[in-house]
Design an enzyme around this catalytic site. Structure first.
Site, PDB file in Angstrom:
ATOM      1  N   VAL A 225       0.824  -1.203   0.000  1.00  0.00           N
ATOM      2  CA  VAL A 225       0.000   0.000   0.000  1.00  0.00           C
ATOM      3  C   VAL A 225       0.867   1.265   0.000  1.00  0.00           C
ATOM      4  O   VAL A 225       1.904   1.306   0.668  1.00  0.00           O
ATOM      5  CB  VAL A 225      -0.984  -0.013   1.207  1.00  0.00           C
ATOM      6  CG1 VAL A 225      -0.245   0.019   2.536  1.00  0.00           C
ATOM      7  CG2 VAL A 225      -1.982   1.115   1.114  1.00  0.00           C
TER       8      VAL A 225
ATOM      9  N   SER B 113     -30.658 -51.024   8.855  1.00  0.00           N
ATOM     10  CA  SER B 113     -31.833 -50.453   8.183  1.00  0.00           C
ATOM     11  C   SER B 113     -32.691 -51.554   7.554  1.00  0.00           C
ATOM     12  O   SER B 113     -33.840 -51.307   7.201  1.00  0.00           O
ATOM     13  CB  SER B 113     -31.405 -49.447   7.119  1.00  0.00           C
ATOM     14  OG  SER B 113     -30.587 -50.087   6.153  1.00  0.00           O
TER      15      SER B 113
ATOM     16  N   SER C 104     -22.546 -48.924   1.793  1.00  0.00           N
ATOM     17  CA  SER C 104     -22.051 -48.066   0.704  1.00  0.00           C
ATOM     18  C   SER C 104     -22.422 -46.600   0.928  1.00  0.00           C
ATOM     19  O   SER C 104     -23.263 -46.053   0.237  1.00  0.00           O
ATOM     20  CB  SER C 104     -22.541 -48.571  -0.666  1.00  0.00           C
ATOM     21  OG  SER C 104     -23.908 -48.882  -0.658  1.00  0.00           O
TER      22      SER C 104
END
Ligand SMILES: Nc1nc2c(ncn2[C@@H]2O[C@H](COP(=O)(O)OP(=O)(O)OP(=O)(O)O)[C@@H](O)[C@H]2O)c(=O)[nH]1
Ligand SMILES: [Mg+2]
Lengths: 270, 624
Positions: free
Chosen positions: B9, B455, B525
């Site tokens: 700067v 599941s 998976s």
């Protein structure tokens, strides 16, 4: 690859990105040289088709032959045209030509607000605009994909990074993105391309019997023609190569104060 | 030619450009006068920088905020000069400006010396791929044009540049304000015999289109505006001609190029790097946005994991395991940061934190990371093909980081297969798949059951097998635990091993389906990308994904093998749903809610689906 082809290929890339990313996309068409070149590039990008509507912001003060010319091309090229007019303000008569508003205020209502009305009405979230970096210093700070918030404001102090042709395409609901495919072109490039591609141009750009022509087209009361003998595209190219007068010198609204134009653009002007 | 001006700067970047434009006669008439008057009105000294700093806020604070581009001509050619802000706060704008440049001018203030952003900017230039650089030692007027001061900066700074992999073509002493050594040699600097700024600019080499590289055709879209199906995109590297066989990644489909399409241009049967074109294909293969077309002998990598060096600009730090999106060429994929190998402070090259133990990359830091994508992504190494070797990371709605792909042990899957295929032939028996299917009365396929542990996958799979078998169908089940005993006994449960496990099962199932068998698989998976890879190796429609869906609380309550309990007490690591992710299918062919449906109902649904499938397949409708 020559210089013009490079510019062209980049613009086509941007147009295709915009078409892919925005379901509700429109292109602003002012009938001027830049947006007509942009329209030509769109036909290149989409193989002769223009898969989005064109929006023309009609202030009612445009030079009359512009409207005739517009309607002629719409028919010839099979375009889908949307006209935006700020009817309430036109009816109330609070405009610069009526002496009831400053130039900047008038641009604000008849162009910027009219644009906002069209966007809201049609739900456009992407708007393609033919601005270029070399036209004007705040446009030199633009991005290719430039977000505007729901008030159409441009937050120029905090723009998104844009690198490697990866653009900002996600935004808050209510906001929209301005897409600027011509940003990297200069006025001279535009005319060189018009010559190369043989793109039809409105005759106002060419010198008339009085030796006058328009270099930039806007509303009749705020745009003055320049003295010039350029009668062909080639003449204009020669003239530009020799000239150091800025392009928008004939546009009065830019000059009302040091940062007048910056303020207009922050508020959502093109 | 595009030149970016960078540096710390206030080191004089905007001043240099203003002055250069003025001295070379490139400014529009009246512009300087206009700014002089504006400065006088506001009773502040005129600054050359005001030519670039077109925002009122920039002029008020004498600082550049946003990057600007401006045109100018030398005697030799046209330049686009890109002014970049030097303040650290605006690094994203500096990066935006520098990313499109061919070369850079880097300013160092002779009086103030080398500063934080003098160093950081050099590092970023290198990361952004810029290799041509000229250093300008500015404000020589403030150090009485002293050669010693110049020499000190040259020695110190060239060392830094070397450490980040850059070499400067020159270190020109200048005064931007006074115009010394910009367009002509300055009498105040008689000891300088090197080039002026203008001479240095004219000696830079333009960036050449990468035509000699392998073809990379990036597909942006597929159009059907008329009878033609045009695949539109840009050639990022190499060249293409009609009749070429092009191979699209990800996906791996290939076709011959029938035509190259352009509008209102002279017909041309070849296209080169940089061209935005369209192509039509001789075969009707599925190609979509994001695909990268390559010639068969030199494809890109196609993986779900890549190593990168990235620069972070986000408001929030980049964090491990948070959801991001990666955009690479025209591809977009959900991703996460799997590992952060190290984090650098680009202004010192010091390592931040303990390598391997950092969990975030803060704003303005550089990180070397491993990115894992949800679906396969095609890419190259940045050092080989830059356009397909770099990317951005999107956090929420914002582009928050940019990075390049760096070398790692990437398997060149496609390439290897290609090489092998020269020696390994597919053995064709005398009995074809079609003959087997006609005898069986149904097509072979994979029924891929996926879902959390407990599941109900195995319960459904075995009951389905029983019923299909009783109807006289060819059916078998591949089950989780059974393959782990043999085929995959060398694999654990890390993400890499899970991927390999699924890959092997997929290959086995594919062979079985090829023998006309309905192959039911029952594996958790958990990764979508892994399942998609199996889908991809199967013919269209022969991979039937069945999502066995039950809320985790229900699975945990069932817990027939006590695994959830062990996972909760940390006896099992990387347990799906507890300490490892499960990615539900986006669009499964079937979804079965086992918390609502009983086993019998689930099996009937699957059989119903198979019936419809067999019917569509042909002759022996209803034999399933
Ligand atoms: N004496 C002297 N002052 C200079 C010279 N070049 C620039 N300056 C002054 O240094 C100050 C900063 O210059 P700028 O051109 O705005 O610096 P910059 O690098 O563009 O700054 P940022 O864009 O904000 O990073 C101004 O007041 C300049 O007048 C020089 O060669 N000599
Ligand atoms: Mg500056």
């Amino acid at each position: 690859m020559d210089h013009l082809s490079k510019l062209e290929n980049q613009s086509i890339y941007i147009l295709r990105e915009a078409h892919n990313k925005f379901e509700h996309l429109a292109m602003l068409w002012s009938i001027g040289k830049d947006s007509t070149v942009l329209l030509w590039l769109a036909r290149k990008a989409f193989f002769g088709h223009v898969p989005f509507p064109l929006v023309h912001i009609d202030t009612s003060y445009k030079i009359p032959s512009m409207i005739e010319y517009r309607d002629k091309l719409v028919l010839e090229w099979g375009l889908n045209l949307v006209v935006g007019r700020n009817e309430p303000v036109l009816q109330s008569g609070v405009t610069y030509p009526n002496g009831k508003a400053t130039r900047v205020e008038c641009c604000g209502t008849l162009k910027k607000d009219a644009l906002k009305q069209v966007l809201d009405q049609h739900g456009f979230t992407g708007v393609i605009v033919g601005v270029r970096r070399d036209e004007e210093p705040t446009r030199a700070k633009e991005r290719y994909f430039s977000p505007r918030d729901k008030h159409m404001e441009w937050n120029v102090e905090d723009q998104p990074p844009e690198l490697w042709d990866q653009f900002k395409t996600d935004f808050e609901p209510g906001a929209h993105i301005r897409v600027h495919p011509l940003l990297h072109w200069t006025e001279l490039n535009v005319w060189e391309y018009i010559e190369r591609e043989n793109i039809p141009m409105i005759p106002l750009y060419f010198s008339n019997e009085q030796g006058m022509r328009y270099r930039s087209l806007g509303c009749a009361p705020c745009t003055v023609p320049i003295r010039s003998n350029a009668r062909t595209v080639r003449d204009i190219i020669e003239e530009l190569r020799a000239s150091r007068t800025p392009e928008r010198a004939g546009r009065a609204q830019d000059k009302e104060s040091e940062d007048a134009f910056e303020k207009l653009r922050r508020d959502g002007y093109m | 030619m595009k030149i970016v001006i960078v540096g710390h700067v206030d080191h004089g970047k905007s001043t240099l450009i203003g002055r250069l434009l003025h001295d070379s006669g490139s400014l529009p008439e009246g512009r300087v006068e206009q700014l002089r008057q504006a400065a006088a009105r506001r009773r502040v000294p005129f600054e050359w920088a005001n030519l670039m700093d077109s925002l009122q806020a920039e002029r008020d604070q004498n600082i550049s905020i946003e990057t600007t581009q401006i045109w100018f001509h030398s005697a030799v050619r046209e330049y686009v000069i890109i002014d970049a802000p030097g303040h650290k706060e605006f690094l994203k704008n500096m990066v935006t400006g520098a990313a499109s440049a061919d070369a850079a001018l880097l300013l160092v203030d002779a009086h103030e010396g080398i500063q934080e952003n003098s160093r950081r900017h050099a590092y970023l230039l290198h990361l952004l791929g810029i290799r041509q650089l000229v250093v300008l030692v500015n404000k020589m007027d403030l150090v009485r044009y002293d050669q010693e001061v110049h020499a000190r900066i040259v020695s110190e700074y060239s060392q830094w540049l070397r450490s980040v992999g850059l070499v400067s073509l020159a270190f020109i002493p200048i005064s931007a304000k006074e115009g010394d050594n910009l367009t002509s040699h300055s009498p105040s600097l008689p000891w300088w015999t090197g080039p002026t700024v203008m001479e240095a600019l004219d000696s830079l080499k333009p960036h050449l289109a990468p035509e000699s590289l392998p073809l990379r055709f990036v597909v942006q879209d597929v159009y059907r505006f008329d009878a033609r199906r045009i695949i539109a995109g840009r050639i990022e590297a190499g060249s293409l001609k009609t009749g070429d066989r092009v191979f699209f990644s990800p996906g791996g489909k290939s076709s011959e190029v029938k035509s190259i399409e352009r509008w209102a241009s002279a017909p041309n049967s070849t296209a080169e790097a940089g061209e935005s074109i369209g192509i039509t294909l001789t075969e009707q293969i599925f190609v979509e946005r994001g695909a990268i077309g390559a010639h068969v002998e030199s494809p890109p990598y196609e993986l779900t994991r890549l190593k990168a060096r990235l620069f972070w600009m986000g408001r929030r730090p980049l964090q491990l395991r948070s959801p991001y999106r990666i955009k690479l060429a025209a591809q977009e994929a959900e991703c996460e940061i799997e590992r952060i190998e190290r984090v650098l402070d680009a202004s010192t090259l010091a390592t931040v934190g303990t390598p391997g133990a950092v969990s975030k990359v803060d704003r303005h830091e550089v990180g070397e990371v491993i990115i894992r994508t949800r679906k396969p992504v095609a890419f190259d190494l940045a050092e080989e093909i830059v356009a397909t070797g770099r990317f951005v990371i999107v956090d929420g709605l914002d582009v928050a980081g940019g990075g390049i792909v760096i070398p790692d042990a990437y398997p060149r899957i496609r390439h290897d297969t290609q090489q092998k295929s020269e020696h390994i032939y597919w053995t064709h028996g005398k009995v074809t798949t079609q003959q087997r299917e006609i005898r069986n009365g149904h097509p072979g396929c994979i029924l891929w059951l996926t879902g959390l542990s407990a599941s109900g996958k195995s319960t459904i799979a075995t009951e389905l097998e029983r019923q299909l078998f009783n109807r006289g169908n060819q059916v078998c089940v591949l089950d989780g635990d059974n393959v782990r005993h043999g085929l995959c006994s060398d694999l654990g449960f890390s993400p890499e091993d899970r991927t390999e496990n699924i890959r092997r099962i997929g290959e086995v199932a594919k062979l079985l389906a090829g023998y006309g068998v309905i192959c039911v698989t029952a594996f958790i998976s958990p990764y979508r990308a892994d399942r998609d890879l199996v889908r991809k190796i199967m013919p269209e429609g022969r991979f039937i994904e069945v999502y066995i869906n039950a809320p985790i609380e229900i699975c945990e309550a069932r817990d027939p093998k006590g695994l959830y309990a062990k996972a909760r007490s940390n006896q099992i690591k990387n347990f799906t749903g507890v300490s490892a992710p499960y990615e539900a299918p986006d669009r499964p062919e079937l979804e079965l809610r086992t918390d609502i449906l009983g086993c019998e109902e689930c099996v009937s649904s699957i059989i119903e689906f198979l019936n419809a499938f067999a019917e569509a397949w042909g002759s022996n409708a209803g034999r399933i």
